[in-house]
Design a protein around this motif. Structure first.
Motif, PDB file in Angstrom:
ATOM      1  N   UNK A 185       0.864  -1.183   0.042  1.00 37.74           N
ATOM      2  CA  UNK A 185      -0.067   0.070   0.049  1.00 37.74           C
ATOM      3  C   UNK A 185       0.862   1.367   0.066  1.00 37.74           C
ATOM      4  N   UNK A 186       1.959   1.065   0.856  1.00 37.30           N
ATOM      5  CA  UNK A 186       3.009   2.269   0.703  1.00 37.30           C
ATOM      6  C   UNK A 186       3.406   2.576  -0.685  1.00 37.30           C
ATOM      7  N   UNK A 187       3.568   1.858  -1.569  1.00 35.91           N
ATOM      8  CA  UNK A 187       4.299   1.880  -2.916  1.00 35.91           C
ATOM      9  C   UNK A 187       3.149   2.610  -3.588  1.00 35.91           C
ATOM     10  N   UNK A 188       1.848   2.066  -3.611  1.00 36.09           N
ATOM     11  CA  UNK A 188       0.706   2.713  -4.220  1.00 36.09           C
ATOM     12  C   UNK A 188       0.577   4.004  -3.887  1.00 36.09           C
ATOM     13  N   UNK A 189       0.650   4.366  -2.583  1.00 35.84           N
ATOM     14  CA  UNK A 189       0.474   5.636  -2.101  1.00 35.84           C
ATOM     15  C   UNK A 189       1.281   6.573  -2.731  1.00 35.84           C
ATOM     16  N   UNK A 190       2.864   6.191  -2.653  1.00 35.24           N
ATOM     17  CA  UNK A 190       3.820   7.053  -3.216  1.00 35.24           C
ATOM     18  C   UNK A 190       3.716   7.222  -4.637  1.00 35.24           C
ATOM     19  N   UNK A 191       3.194   5.982  -5.428  1.00 33.99           N
ATOM     20  CA  UNK A 191       3.004   6.342  -6.893  1.00 33.99           C
ATOM     21  C   UNK A 191       2.044   7.104  -7.321  1.00 33.99           C
ATOM     22  N   UNK A 192       0.883   7.157  -6.515  1.00 30.12           N
ATOM     23  CA  UNK A 192      -0.404   8.056  -6.734  1.00 30.12           C
ATOM     24  C   UNK A 192      -0.249   9.510  -6.455  1.00 30.12           C
TER      25      UNK A 192
END
Length: 237
Positions: A185-192
């Motif tokens: 989820x952290x990777x998706x947060x940073x990507x978004x």
């Protein structure tokens, strides 16, 4: 110079924002209604939008979706509403950040620069124009009949275009480009949004739920976007 579109009907706040941003070397255009704001996207061509959610001709987080449907310019919501649910809904609808009134002008500037910095680091796609008589969408690699139209920023499912929010599209772009990879989820947060913007695990879960509704025959038993318990999500090969 950076061009900022301020959509704020409160004369005191609007004037205060305008004066401060001009002093900080922004070129500012302030309008008071959603209709004027939508027109200014074309006539003023801003680099960033500051959007109040309570305007005379429209209000609520659907404003974010309305503006995001016509532009991918960075957008920060400024609002009196401070509830977490309001913030999540605004960001899920396309806002890049959310700032509650009253706020520090210095904090506003930092957040504006952070959003602009993230956008400036995004890769710019170039396209080869197809013949005018047979214009074709520029799409990424296809998985399970699902691909992305890079020009229209839509998801294509078995040849049909499916509209998505900014965040949904960015998440889907990661999934399609990296099938089988588990994203935390952290990777998706940073990507978004980037690490310094207001978005959390719950917002990511909402985006994934919405994507499943659009992609899956049975969203309750997803075949494409799988949950990896305790970690995050992956898009099946």
């Amino acid at each position: 110079m950076t061009r900022a579109l301020v959509i704020e009907d409160d004369p005191i706040i609007g004037e205060m924002l305008t004066l401060y941003l001009v002093e900080e070397q922004f070129v500012v255009n302030r309008v008071e209604t959603a209709r004027e704001g939508l027109d200014a996207i074309t006539t003023f061509a801003p680099d960033i939008i500051l959007l109040d959610l309570m305007l005379p001709d429209a209000s609520g987080t659907e404003l974010c979706a309305k503006f995001r449907n016509v532009t991918f310019i960075p957008m920060i919501v400024i609002s009196m509403k401070s509830a977490v649910a309001d913030r999540i809904q605004a960001i899920s609808s396309g806002a890049d950040d959310y700032l509650c009134k009253p706020f520090s002008m210095q904090e506003l500037k930092v957040r504006m620069n952070a959003v602009l910095r993230r956008y400036s680091h995004q890769p710019v796609h170039t396209y080869t124009a197809a013949p005018a008589a047979e214009s074709q969408p520029v799409a990424t690699a296809t998985q399970h009949g699902i691909s992305l139209d890079l020009e229209r920023r839509t998801i294509i499912i078995d040849g049909e275009h499916v509209e998505s929010t900014f965040s949904e599209y960015e998440i889907m772009k990661l999934f399609v480009h990296h099938p089988g990879r588990v994203f935390t989820r952290e990777e998706l947060i940073n990507a978004v949004r980037g690490i310094d913007s207001f978005i959390n695990d719950r917002a990511i879960d909402v985006h994934v739920t919405n994507l499943r509704r659009k992609l899956e025959k049975n969203p309750k038993e997803p075949q494409y976007i799988k949950t990896v318990w305790g970690v995050g999500y992956k898009f099946m090969k």
